[in-house]
Design an enzyme around this catalytic site. Sequence first.
Site, PDB file in Angstrom:
ATOM      1  N   ARG A  13      53.033  43.837  40.253  1.00 52.13           N
ATOM      2  CA  ARG A  13      51.717  43.911  40.906  1.00 52.13           C
ATOM      3  C   ARG A  13      51.140  43.983  42.474  1.00 52.13           C
ATOM      4  NH1 ARG A  13      48.140  46.888  38.039  1.00 52.13           N
ATOM      5  NH2 ARG A  13      46.613  46.771  39.346  1.00 52.13           N
ATOM      6  N   THR A 165      30.080  43.483  28.801  1.00 47.13           N
ATOM      7  CA  THR A 165      28.602  42.836  28.287  1.00 47.13           C
ATOM      8  C   THR A 165      27.438  43.762  26.859  1.00 47.13           C
ATOM      9  OG1 THR A 165      28.031  42.228  30.201  1.00 47.13           O
ATOM     10  CG2 THR A 165      26.278  43.067  29.161  1.00 47.13           C
ATOM     11  N   HIS A 186      39.842  45.780  39.919  1.00 48.28           N
ATOM     12  CA  HIS A 186      41.641  45.900  40.440  1.00 48.28           C
ATOM     13  C   HIS A 186      42.090  46.122  40.685  1.00 48.28           C
ATOM     14  CE1 HIS A 186      43.424  49.894  39.932  1.00 48.28           C
ATOM     15  NE2 HIS A 186      42.353  50.834  40.959  1.00 48.28           N
ATOM     16  N   ASP A 190      44.057  48.583  35.912  1.00 47.99           N
ATOM     17  CA  ASP A 190      43.913  49.482  36.522  1.00 47.99           C
ATOM     18  C   ASP A 190      43.337  50.357  35.097  1.00 47.99           C
ATOM     19  OD1 ASP A 190      45.191  49.208  38.457  1.00 47.99           O
ATOM     20  OD2 ASP A 190      46.935  49.891  37.360  1.00 47.99           O
TER      21      ASP A 190
END
Length: 214
Positions: A13, A165, A186, A190
């Site tokens: 990543r 939440t 992000h 993703d």
Amino acid sequence: MTFTPIDRETWKRKEYFDHYFSQVPCTYSAVFSLDITSLRQRGEKLYPAMLYAITTIVNRHREFRTAINPQGQLGFYQQMHPCYTVFHKDDETFSNIWTSYAPEYRDFLANYQLDQQRYGSCKGMMGKPEPPENTFPVSMIPWASFTGFNLNLQKGYDYLLSIFTMGKFYQEKDKTLLPLAVQVHHGVCDGFHLCRFVEELQTLLKETFPFPQQ
């Protein structure tokens, strides 16, 4: 607690993390409606059941355990524990409590109930002291349902862990639905990862809390 550093140069990543962490810092949030009909029909306590289910899926996937530790290292924790809010009706404040995760729901429920007995009435921001660094935040707003929810964090672009939440559950025809807002970074998560998380969470809820036999 085990924290494994990530080698950014060989990390798959790297390009995405560099882009969304440094070049175009980006967090995003989404709200999902979870079917908790069977959980409610079984008479289970909603908060501990959801804390268990969310933490179970968090611990399945590295992207929800990736963080920058207190030493400034990028890496991932082997296991996470929920740190959640409890409301004090007498003075309308809240406190945070963390509970040790257990793979079996009844074991986790026992841990949760013990923490409630010991720390549920403790006032202040941190009701249960000394939270380990491998905790993630969960809260609930049980007074209202919502279809949109967003946290505005001044330093949120440096915070990699997801934030969960929950809102007030509601009826839709023969289903009981619970709004769940998830805010993610992000750089590590993703849309695919978030959607997989919610799908697995819904499946886990139905498997762990099936409809009671008639």
